[in-house]
Design a protein around this motif. Structure first.
Motif, PDB file in Angstrom:
ATOM      1  N   LEU A   1       3.448   9.160   9.473  1.00 40.29           N
ATOM      2  CA  LEU A   1       2.344   9.005   8.602  1.00 40.29           C
ATOM      3  C   LEU A   1       0.828   9.678   9.089  1.00 40.29           C
ATOM      4  O   LEU A   1       0.534  10.013   7.590  1.00 40.29           O
ATOM      5  CB  LEU A   1       2.151   7.790   8.344  1.00 40.29           C
ATOM      6  N   GLY A   2       0.530   9.504  10.395  1.00 37.93           N
ATOM      7  CA  GLY A   2      -0.278   9.908  10.504  1.00 37.93           C
ATOM      8  C   GLY A   2      -0.869  11.631  10.236  1.00 37.93           C
ATOM      9  O   GLY A   2      -1.288  12.320  10.096  1.00 37.93           O
ATOM     10  N   ILE A   3       0.224  12.402  10.880  1.00 39.46           N
ATOM     11  CA  ILE A   3       0.626  13.395  10.999  1.00 39.46           C
ATOM     12  C   ILE A   3       0.208  13.989   9.423  1.00 39.46           C
ATOM     13  O   ILE A   3       0.008  15.167   9.140  1.00 39.46           O
ATOM     14  CB  ILE A   3       1.952  14.204  11.717  1.00 39.46           C
ATOM     15  N   PHE A   4       1.384  13.409   8.436  1.00 42.26           N
ATOM     16  CA  PHE A   4       0.930  13.589   7.298  1.00 42.26           C
ATOM     17  C   PHE A   4      -0.173  13.444   6.783  1.00 42.26           C
ATOM     18  O   PHE A   4      -0.251  14.278   5.611  1.00 42.26           O
ATOM     19  CB  PHE A   4       1.881  12.910   6.807  1.00 42.26           C
ATOM     20  N   THR A   5      -1.017  12.862   7.092  1.00 42.13           N
ATOM     21  CA  THR A   5      -2.025  12.284   6.390  1.00 42.13           C
ATOM     22  C   THR A   5      -3.122  13.405   6.753  1.00 42.13           C
ATOM     23  O   THR A   5      -3.794  13.534   5.637  1.00 42.13           O
ATOM     24  CB  THR A   5      -2.931  11.026   6.875  1.00 42.13           C
ATOM     25  N   PHE A   6      -3.337  13.671   8.046  1.00 42.64           N
ATOM     26  CA  PHE A   6      -4.113  15.469   8.692  1.00 42.64           C
ATOM     27  C   PHE A   6      -3.918  15.858   7.934  1.00 42.64           C
ATOM     28  O   PHE A   6      -4.496  16.609   7.297  1.00 42.64           O
ATOM     29  CB  PHE A   6      -3.567  15.131   9.978  1.00 42.64           C
ATOM     30  N   PHE A   7      -2.420  16.672   6.966  1.00 36.93           N
ATOM     31  CA  PHE A   7      -2.241  17.628   6.496  1.00 36.93           C
ATOM     32  C   PHE A   7      -2.767  17.433   5.155  1.00 36.93           C
ATOM     33  O   PHE A   7      -3.058  18.645   3.986  1.00 36.93           O
ATOM     34  CB  PHE A   7      -0.909  18.653   6.794  1.00 36.93           C
ATOM     35  N   GLU A   8      -2.560  16.257   4.150  1.00 35.83           N
ATOM     36  CA  GLU A   8      -2.443  15.643   3.439  1.00 35.83           C
ATOM     37  C   GLU A   8      -4.078  15.962   3.168  1.00 35.83           C
ATOM     38  O   GLU A   8      -4.944  16.025   2.169  1.00 35.83           O
ATOM     39  CB  GLU A   8      -2.102  14.768   2.649  1.00 35.83           C
TER      40      GLU A   8
ATOM     41  N   PHE B   1      -5.403  17.051  -4.447  1.00 42.41           N
ATOM     42  CA  PHE B   1      -5.280  16.549  -3.353  1.00 42.41           C
ATOM     43  C   PHE B   1      -6.661  14.545  -4.014  1.00 42.41           C
ATOM     44  O   PHE B   1      -7.121  14.954  -5.449  1.00 42.41           O
ATOM     45  CB  PHE B   1      -6.846  17.503  -3.199  1.00 42.41           C
ATOM     46  N   SER B   2      -5.911  13.459  -3.600  1.00 47.84           N
ATOM     47  CA  SER B   2      -6.935  12.285  -4.029  1.00 47.84           C
ATOM     48  C   SER B   2      -7.093  11.691  -3.110  1.00 47.84           C
ATOM     49  O   SER B   2      -6.405  11.122  -2.079  1.00 47.84           O
ATOM     50  CB  SER B   2      -5.574  11.465  -4.325  1.00 47.84           C
ATOM     51  N   MET B   3      -8.337  11.247  -2.869  1.00 45.01           N
ATOM     52  CA  MET B   3      -9.486  10.612  -1.637  1.00 45.01           C
ATOM     53  C   MET B   3      -8.633   9.492  -1.724  1.00 45.01           C
ATOM     54  O   MET B   3      -9.040   8.850  -0.452  1.00 45.01           O
ATOM     55  CB  MET B   3     -10.366  10.909  -1.872  1.00 45.01           C
TER      56      MET B   3
ATOM     57  N   PHE C   1       1.060  -1.283   0.267  1.00 44.14           N
ATOM     58  CA  PHE C   1      -0.328  -0.168  -0.103  1.00 44.14           C
ATOM     59  C   PHE C   1       1.022   1.288  -0.078  1.00 44.14           C
ATOM     60  O   PHE C   1       0.154   2.299  -0.826  1.00 44.14           O
ATOM     61  CB  PHE C   1      -0.944   0.111   0.931  1.00 44.14           C
ATOM     62  N   LEU C   2       2.138   1.104   1.291  1.00 43.56           N
ATOM     63  CA  LEU C   2       3.155   2.427   1.189  1.00 43.56           C
ATOM     64  C   LEU C   2       3.698   2.147  -0.538  1.00 43.56           C
ATOM     65  O   LEU C   2       3.491   4.082  -0.487  1.00 43.56           O
ATOM     66  CB  LEU C   2       3.484   1.985   2.466  1.00 43.56           C
TER      67      LEU C   2
ATOM     68  N   LEU D   1      -4.352   5.646   5.837  1.00 38.54           N
ATOM     69  CA  LEU D   1      -5.221   5.504   6.196  1.00 38.54           C
ATOM     70  C   LEU D   1      -5.246   3.743   6.866  1.00 38.54           C
ATOM     71  O   LEU D   1      -5.629   2.831   7.677  1.00 38.54           O
ATOM     72  CB  LEU D   1      -7.037   5.853   6.406  1.00 38.54           C
ATOM     73  N   ILE D   2      -5.487   3.613   5.267  1.00 39.30           N
ATOM     74  CA  ILE D   2      -5.694   2.124   5.643  1.00 39.30           C
ATOM     75  C   ILE D   2      -3.595   0.897   6.770  1.00 39.30           C
ATOM     76  O   ILE D   2      -3.903  -0.018   7.176  1.00 39.30           O
ATOM     77  CB  ILE D   2      -6.195   1.029   4.125  1.00 39.30           C
TER      78      ILE D   2
END
Length: 147
Positions: free
Chosen positions: A119-126, A61-63, A49-50, A70-71
């Motif tokens: 990665l969580g912080i990155f995903t939050f801002f992304e 932006f890509s959902m 996944f990564l 998140l996965i």
């Protein structure tokens, strides 16, 4: 900002790859372990996944990217902190799983925990969730409660 985000994602992916390589090396140095096999297979799924998310990172932006990140976070946290309790408590025989678990403790619980946090912080801002939260706070401040 795009190049900084891409660099951060590359660095986190390389750190995750190196830590997984260290865990694989330690797995080969220990006798057979059921936990090690399951743990490394889940690590491989996480890598599947990564790595594409990192390789195909674009400016827009890509959902799909957010959902894959998140996965990765959910599977990674499960793999690092919950899987050992499930596998070792349900084993009916004794192998070297506890020895392997002790040998990768720092990589699994501390270093990969930091990678998942980043990665969580990155995903939050992304996900632009910070912009939505700040707009919500501004709207709450604008509402007049004196009526």
């Amino acid at each position: 900002m795009y190049k900084i985000k891409k660099l951060i994602l590359y660095i986190l992916t390389v750190i995750f790859l190196v830590l997984s390589g260290i865990e694989l090396f330690k797995y080969f140095r220990v006798d057979t372990t059921l936990y090690g096999v399951i743990y490394l297979l889940v690590n491989l799924i996480t890598l599947f996944f990564l790595i594409p998310v990192t390789y195909n990172y674009k400016k827009n932006f890509s959902m799909a990217r957010i959902s894959k990140l998140l996965i990765v976070l959910i599977i990674g946290i499960f793999n690092s902190y919950i899987l050992d309790k499930i596998v070792i408590n349900n084993m009916t025989y004794i192998d070297s799983s506890a020895l392997y678990l002790d040998s990768i403790y720092v990589c699994k619980n501390i270093l990969k925990g930091l990678v998942y946090c980043c990665l969580g912080i990155f995903t939050f801002f992304e996900s632009k969730l910070n912009n939505k939260i700040s707009k919500l706070i501004k709207n709450i401040k604008k509402v007049d409660y004196s009526k």
